[in-house]
Enzyme design. Sequence first.
Site, PDB file in Angstrom:
ATOM      1  N   CYS A   1     -12.830 -17.665  -4.019  1.00  0.00           N
ATOM      2  CA  CYS A   1     -13.145 -16.504  -3.193  1.00  0.00           C
ATOM      3  C   CYS A   1     -12.143 -15.385  -3.456  1.00  0.00           C
ATOM      4  CB  CYS A   1     -13.070 -16.860  -1.712  1.00  0.00           C
ATOM      5  SG  CYS A   1     -13.979 -18.336  -1.281  1.00  0.00           S
TER       6      CYS A   1
ATOM      7  N   ASP B   1      24.705  23.568  22.417  1.00  0.00           N
ATOM      8  CA  ASP B   1      24.023  24.834  22.280  1.00  0.00           C
ATOM      9  C   ASP B   1      23.501  25.207  23.674  1.00  0.00           C
ATOM     10  OD1 ASP B   1      22.932  26.975  20.812  1.00  0.00           O
ATOM     11  OD2 ASP B   1      20.957  26.050  20.964  1.00  0.00           O
TER      12      ASP B   1
ATOM     13  N   CYS C   1      -5.992 -20.319  -9.707  1.00  0.00           N
ATOM     14  CA  CYS C   1      -5.917 -19.119 -10.550  1.00  0.00           C
ATOM     15  C   CYS C   1      -5.378 -19.501 -11.928  1.00  0.00           C
ATOM     16  CB  CYS C   1      -4.991 -18.080  -9.922  1.00  0.00           C
ATOM     17  SG  CYS C   1      -5.334 -17.763  -8.204  1.00  0.00           S
TER      18      CYS C   1
ATOM     19  N   CYS D   1      -2.313 -19.267  -6.943  1.00  0.00           N
ATOM     20  CA  CYS D   1      -2.496 -20.711  -6.719  1.00  0.00           C
ATOM     21  C   CYS D   1      -2.814 -21.397  -8.039  1.00  0.00           C
ATOM     22  CB  CYS D   1      -3.630 -20.928  -5.733  1.00  0.00           C
ATOM     23  SG  CYS D   1      -5.168 -20.258  -6.361  1.00  0.00           S
TER      24      CYS D   1
ATOM     25  N   ASP E   1      18.711  21.941  19.338  1.00  0.00           N
ATOM     26  CA  ASP E   1      17.294  21.580  19.335  1.00  0.00           C
ATOM     27  C   ASP E   1      16.850  21.015  17.987  1.00  0.00           C
ATOM     28  OD1 ASP E   1      17.197  23.762  17.713  1.00  0.00           O
ATOM     29  OD2 ASP E   1      16.108  25.047  19.098  1.00  0.00           O
TER      30      ASP E   1
END
Lengths: 825, 120
Positions: free
Chosen positions: A101, A512, A16, A13, A708
């Site tokens: 903050c 299978d 900053c 922002c 499987d």
Amino acid sequence: MIQHNLAISGATCQGCARKIIKALTAIDGVSEAEVDLEQQQVTIAADQGVTLAQMEQAIAEAGYAPASTDPDAAAPPSGPESTSTHSDVTLSITGATCAGCVRTIEEALRSTPGVKQAEMNFADRTALVTGSATAAELIKAVEEAGYGASETTLDDDGSEQEAREQAHYRQLLKHMWLGLGLGVPLMAWGLLGGDMMVRPGETSQWIWLAIGIATLAVLATAGRHFFTGAGKAFTNHNANMDTLIALGTGAAWLYSMVVVLMPGALPEAARHVYFEASAMIIGLINLGQALEVRARGKTSAAVRRLLDLGAKTARVIRDGQEQDIPVEQVQTGDRLRVRPGEKIAVDGEVQEGESRIDESMLTGEPMPVEKTVGDKVSAGTLNEAGTLIYQATAVGRDTALSQIVAMVKKAQGSKPPIGRLADQVSAVFVPTIMIIAVISALAWFNFGPDPRLTHMLISATTVLIIACPCALGLATPMSVMVGVGKAAEHGILIRQGEALQTSSKLDTIVLDKTGTITEGKPAVIDILCADGQHQDDLLRIAASLESGSEHPLAHAILREAESRNLPLQEASSFEALNGKGVTATLDGQRYRLGNRRWLENEGIRIAMDSDTLTDKGATPLFLANDQTLLGILGVADRIKSDSRDAIARLRDSGLKVIMITGDIQASADAIARQAGVDDVMAEVLPEDKAEKVKALQQEGRTVAMVGDGINDAPALAQADVSFAIGTGTDVAIESASITLMGGSLHGVADAMAISTATVRNIKQNLFGAFIYNSLGVPVAAGVLYPLTGSLLSPVIAGAAMSLSSVTVVTNANRLRFFKPGGKTA
Amino acid sequence: MSILINLAGLILIALIIWWFWMSRPGGRKPAAITSETTIIVDDGVYDPALIHARTGQPLTLHFERRDPSPCAEQVIFHGLDVSEFLDNGKVTTVTLKNPPKGEYRFTCQMQMYQGRLIVD
């Protein structure tokens, strides 16, 4: 004075930016600093005496040093921390009211051991933390800093996402009303015979000027996103749908403004204004986008439903106390209680209790599964009957449910090859349309009738507006998204889009035997008794003999004895003879259980016929005492109750169904008869299965292999499409392109039905999109003019364009109602 | 006059071809090599649209989606079998563990958003 460019991180922002500038300009010799938030970069003008280190230190002290300048982060990878164990934790922060903050929270997070990087997004009050620290540690750090935090995964805030979508939808509708509010009255005026021409010097010229300014206001508000999008794309050498709309509406407005301001510069017949077209198109396209947002929400319904399966809270037992906590805070190793009717919160292993669990939401299997101590439970499944205490083994993104969601989302983003042509076309679509628009305008200028300027404008604008790259681009992904989601609802996980397409054109399927057609668990299917003998007696003796054996057939006999509640006798002098059978002494009597040849060699006369057993595909086990044969136990791997139906379904859909097994030919044939397959490949060693699949492919067949997923990996890899069946929630099986969580072969038939339906849907969409564009563009350019004597209105083009992408999404949505069908259950 | 208009049209076509196809974004100045960066998804473009990474290094891209339009909802890395849904208004992190050497396009579903990833 030297100019430096330094990377920064975490500056989100203007606050900053101010902090960074303040920190830098505090250094003696720095005259100016400018922060680019988007590029995360700061440009500094400083005297020669100012070192780079000084500036980097100032940025670091302000809390915005990039990861690469952080000495800890730059250290070479070592230990688990720097490898893939790093994970992102997203925290939702409460109590942060100002940009200041943000820094406090980020510092608190960064000072937590294990944190590599922490960035807070003030806009949506979230913090993204990378590192090995757990969510709980991070939450504690934030709480100690005086704020509140909870973990949020990017996926689970569906309601928030929905709210955003809703807001976007409402905004689009508002824009639509703005556009149509101006466009409809203007168009009605024109249609009802009102004068759309500008006559120099008359009052109408001033009225048109006012309307022109109003149209500009509509373009700048309701159409703003098209123009900013087009502008940004242009600077990136890209062109997208916004480009076409911005060019089309912009050209119509600009032309009309020229007509209003300088009517004298144009021939009289060309002094027509098109403000209504600009406004209408903006309105209609906003409407189309609103409809699309609505329709699209439904395409991801399947994933939403999966996400909704997750429990919100969990009842954790810590220090003997039970408490309900948010599921995000559960950690591996925690003991949890689940009561009847509640969802399992995380993956775990049952430690106490017995219950039935409904896993249908994950596996598609309708029957609840019995769970007892030692069994695994999965997050999202429903506890039906008893209370269980289980220990968490996987939480957060590691649960099977999360992995399933991740896999489905990934597959939804992949494209089958059928979509490639559309991709190639999409990539060059917009500039091509722009070129066509210019050519069309030139053609009207050179060869068209008067008013040529008007015709140039209309044809070019209409070409730009009618062309719809969206329909083309959406055709494949929308259907894949719905199709893959649909499959997931049936417990079918499709790994790539390509598998969808290949599954729809298979002609051979190799199954299978063990675990695929059959249960994979041998069981006693029949006991033939010699005269004077009883089944239970024979079974009790056989089970007592086998109680020390580890053979799968022994397990079958012991299970059967247990299910009949038969007490076992103590056996002595147990001996297992490989390839023959077992022998032991019970109550002083010697017994043998084994194959025919061994007993005959031992001098026992076999006066009974075992054909009825082998006909059922069972292995006969002969039981004898010292002198005589007592009976024969038939042990077989039973075929699954629905295998026959499912195989019939596969055959009905025109597939050749082949069973592959290592069993001897006779028992393979017996199973094959029961299952109803077309062909059998018996006595195939596991490592040769891939060769068999390859041989079929060399015959020109497109082959699917079902196994499987563990023992059959090479054969699965060789096949064109591979299915791993009955994996339960162990979905990480990489060798298969499609994973069936349920154990039923119907899953294979369902998967193929869904694939076929999806590919058909894609074809419809692609056909529609190609036809729409390839007919729409020439018509817009005016090829029908010799027949109709008029050009297509840009307004109609706008309506057609909005509808085309909605149609594609709606058609894809039809797939949601597709039922693979055929299940007997 | 008519020659001028025709000429202008042809020049326009040439400019379209040149700008959108021949000259590529960032083609002249290579982007800085990065292992982690934030990409803003807004207004029809990825910003930055050119990512330059090294092979053998994981690449972390934080996509911050600011565009609510559904076009932006997914990013697909062509040829890498990677795709991710981007939640609106949020940062979604895409990690490529070890991207092989090459040039890849990353786009939205409809390829209206376009970016390039160069791994060398």
